[in-house]
Design a protein around this motif. Structure first.
Motif, PDB file in Angstrom:
ATOM      1  N   HIS A 202      -0.955  -2.890  -9.233  1.00 49.67           N
ATOM      2  CA  HIS A 202      -0.782  -1.446  -9.078  1.00 49.67           C
ATOM      3  C   HIS A 202      -2.162  -0.784  -9.071  1.00 49.67           C
ATOM      4  CE1 HIS A 202       3.476  -1.687 -11.080  1.00 49.67           C
ATOM      5  NE2 HIS A 202       3.299  -2.556 -10.110  1.00 49.67           N
TER       6      HIS A 202
ATOM      7  N   CYS B  51      -6.239   0.625  -3.406  1.00 49.11           N
ATOM      8  CA  CYS B  51      -5.636   0.479  -2.082  1.00 49.11           C
ATOM      9  C   CYS B  51      -6.565   0.957  -0.974  1.00 49.11           C
ATOM     10  CB  CYS B  51      -4.312   1.254  -2.007  1.00 49.11           C
ATOM     11  SG  CYS B  51      -2.993   0.569  -3.015  1.00 49.11           S
TER      12      CYS B  51
ATOM     13  N   ASN C 187       0.814  -1.219   0.000  1.00 53.49           N
ATOM     14  CA  ASN C 187       0.000   0.000   0.000  1.00 53.49           C
ATOM     15  C   ASN C 187       0.845   1.265   0.000  1.00 53.49           C
ATOM     16  OD1 ASN C 187      -2.851  -1.134   2.038  1.00 53.49           O
ATOM     17  ND2 ASN C 187      -2.322  -1.505  -0.090  1.00 53.49           N
TER      18      ASN C 187
ATOM     19  N   ALA D 285      -3.547   2.927  -6.862  1.00 50.91           N
ATOM     20  CA  ALA D 285      -3.714   3.664  -5.606  1.00 50.91           C
ATOM     21  C   ALA D 285      -5.171   3.710  -5.164  1.00 50.91           C
ATOM     22  CB  ALA D 285      -3.154   5.072  -5.766  1.00 50.91           C
ATOM     23  N   GLN D 286      -6.103   3.815  -6.131  1.00 46.81           N
ATOM     24  CA  GLN D 286      -7.516   3.881  -5.793  1.00 46.81           C
ATOM     25  C   GLN D 286      -7.993   2.584  -5.130  1.00 46.81           C
ATOM     26  OE1 GLN D 286      -9.348   6.604  -6.055  1.00 46.81           O
ATOM     27  NE2 GLN D 286     -11.221   5.649  -5.276  1.00 46.81           N
TER      28      GLN D 286
ATOM     29  N   TYR E  13       3.225   1.990  -1.706  1.00 45.07           N
ATOM     30  CA  TYR E  13       3.653   2.340  -3.068  1.00 45.07           C
ATOM     31  C   TYR E  13       2.493   2.242  -4.056  1.00 45.07           C
ATOM     32  CZ  TYR E  13       7.982   1.662  -0.600  1.00 45.07           C
ATOM     33  OH  TYR E  13       8.989   1.750   0.338  1.00 45.07           O
ATOM     34  N   GLY E  14       1.262   2.396  -3.533  1.00 49.43           N
ATOM     35  CA  GLY E  14       0.090   2.383  -4.396  1.00 49.43           C
ATOM     36  C   GLY E  14      -0.169   1.017  -4.994  1.00 49.43           C
ATOM     37  N   ARG E  15       0.111  -0.033  -4.242  1.00 49.74           N
ATOM     38  CA  ARG E  15      -0.088  -1.393  -4.731  1.00 49.74           C
ATOM     39  C   ARG E  15      -0.887  -2.192  -3.706  1.00 49.74           C
ATOM     40  NH1 ARG E  15       5.757  -2.307  -7.797  1.00 49.74           N
ATOM     41  NH2 ARG E  15       5.807  -0.182  -8.612  1.00 49.74           N
TER      42      ARG E  15
END
Length: 517
Positions: free
Chosen positions: A245, A250, A219, A247-248, A221-223
């Motif tokens: 991958h 996450c 999370n 971010a949303q 790193y937007g994963r």
């Protein structure tokens, strides 16, 4: 004591190891554990299934042959190179494997074994710090990363989640089960960012703590992760997850994690999610993130009057992907040395209730109220007859995983006690047992055998719960081969060498920990 070896010690004779299609040699100073053949066989089956799904119609079906459009694999902690060599010779669709180890002696063995097995075009040996190597590959990332360390894997996760491709497969092992199983919750928090609890369902708890730890690193790193398969076996836990991958996406993690309330008296438990999602009022395609109300229990247990410990957070979303598990089960090679065990374990996993975190154990339920232990078929039938679901878990052969509320589970045990009364002598003076049995069940539960009480895996007589694979078995010693060694002899030799506490404060810490447990 000096760490220097005596000058007159001769080099150990190379030892040959054969496993699967690989044959390697080790000097005896490089770690190899034969018990983990199941780990390696299962990993081969999972990566093969993943590769077939990834490459689809690509013509890369021959194991041992370089595939230009194939996958890249990093074995970050390779030791003898056995695992990488088996991957190269038994998994189709591979373009490149990096077998890495920080030890110069290990890399020397890896290079020798690569040549011995004629896989120079598929495997590249690397001597590097595993974390630094992964950081160096943040741009030219890997399709598959395998982390199988001695002990806790958390120090490798930050670099691993950054150096794996979108949708890549991450394999992680943890062998520090005492920490994950609740013996030292403060250490578990330091290493995994979660408080472990001493519960009968500690093996599944360990899997869920490890998964939340991986998710936490991802999370940042937007994963985020999607668990495909999570296994508790022998002295370790092993998880297979995809890393994506986004971010949303996450943001959904908050609804996949929960704290655990564990009763210290009757072993009942309840989960408190960190967050919940609800449909958006104005857009059906969106969700609304909300904080839940709680706690899910009162200050004292409603069943026995005991107090609660609070642990976690743990991963409370599914820990297996049922479709993927069935595909691995179907496609696993019967030629694998532990095929029967893979078949049995994956069959039980495919029967597990994926949306029900944690489980009870039959002997703990009966032992709490000091009653004759019912048969598993009887208890499973009572739950099914009441309209709830039930399954085993691969992590414990007496497990009861069910969506029935704790109140229903204890009412079933109260009904069983009516049919098989507990000894008054055993109940007297036992506050937990007497409090549970003083409550009348809200309804009568029937123990007539239900047609679905006997799972298919048991009907087929599969090897579902493995016995210890060898005498004095365990994780072994760091950087030391187990081949040809007598573990019992070493244990006797080392008896009495453990140092006593250096001062009174150390003694006090030990007493305090014992009282807390």
């Amino acid at each position: 004591m000096s760490n220097q070896e005596p000058e007159n010690v001769s080099e150990p004779e190379p030892q040959k190891i054969s496993e699967g299609l690989a044959e390697v040699q080790t000097t005896g100073k490089v770690f190899y554990n034969p018990v983990q053949e199941f780990n390696r066989d299962l990993s081969i089956s999972v990566i093969s299934t993943y590769t077939r799904q990834l490459l689809k119609d690509q013509l890369c079906t021959q194991p041992g042959v370089k595939c230009e459009a194939g996958i890249s694999i990093l074995e970050a902690l390779s030791a003898t190179g056995l695992r990488s060599i088996r991957y190269a010779k038994e998994i189709p669709g591979i373009n490149k494997i990096i077998a890495n180890d920080i030890s110069a002696r290990a890399v020397q063995d890896i290079n020798s074994n690569i040549k011995l097995n004629n896989v120079e075009d598929l495997i590249e040996a690397s001597q590097n710090d595993a974390t630094m190597l992964m950081y160096q590959h943040k741009k030219d990332s890997f399709d598959v990363i395998d982390l199988d360390p001695y002990g806790c894997p958390s120090i490798f996760l930050d670099s691993a989640v950054q150096s794996i491709k979108n949708g890549g497969l991450l394999l992680v092992t943890a062998t520090d089960m005492a920490i994950l199983a609740g013996n030292t919750p403060e250490t578990c928090y330091v290493k995994y960012g979660a408080v472990s609890l001493r519960m009968k369902c500690c093996h599944e708890m360990a899997l869920r703590i490890l998964l939340q730890c991986i998710e936490s690193h991802a999370n940042r790193y937007g994963r985020y992760i999607e668990p495909l398969l999570s296994v508790s076996a022998d002295f370790y836990v092993r998880v297979f997850v995809k890393v994506f991958h986004g971010a949303q996406k996450c943001k959904h993690t908050i609804s996949k994690l929960s704290h655990v309330y564990h009763c210290t008296g009757c072993d009942s438990f309840a989960l408190q999610p960190l967050g919940v999602t609800k449909p958006h009022e104005k857009n059906d395609k969106l969700v609304k993130f909300c904080l839940p109300t709680g706690p899910p229990v009162s200050s004292k247990c409603e069943h026995c009057g005991g107090s609660y410990h609070i642990g976690g957070p743990i991963w409370s979303a599914p820990i297996h992907h049922p479709t993927f598990v069935k595909e691995v089960l179907t496609s696993a090679s019967p030629g694998l040395g532990t095929y029967k065990r893979i078949q049995g374990v994956l069959s039980v996993i495919s029967e597990e209730l994926v949306d029900v975190p944690l489980y009870y154990t039959l002997e703990r339920l009966a032992g709490t109220i000091k009653v004759e232990t019912p048969s598993m078929m009887a208890v499973r039938s009572a739950i099914l007859n009441a309209g709830f679901r039930v399954s085993y878990t691969h992590a414990n052969k007496t497990s009861i995983k069910t969506d029935a509320p704790a109140r229903v589970v204890w009412d079933i045990m109260r009904c069983w006690e009516k049919l098989h009364p507990a000894s008054k002598k055993r109940i007297e003076g036992n506050k937990v047992a007497s409090t549970v049995l003083q409550q009348a069940p809200q309804r009568e539960y029937l123990f007539d055998i239900h047609p679905e009480a006997n799972p298919e895996s048991k009907q087929k007589g599969l090897v579902r719960f493995q016995a210890n694979p060898m005498p004095f078995w365990g994780p072994g010693s760091r950087s030391q081969a187990m081949v040809g060694q007598d573990k019992m002899t070493r244990s006797v030799k080392n008896q009495g060498k453990r140092k006593r506490p250096a001062d009174d404060s150390d003694c006090n810490d030990r007493v305090e920990n014992k009282l807390c447990n």
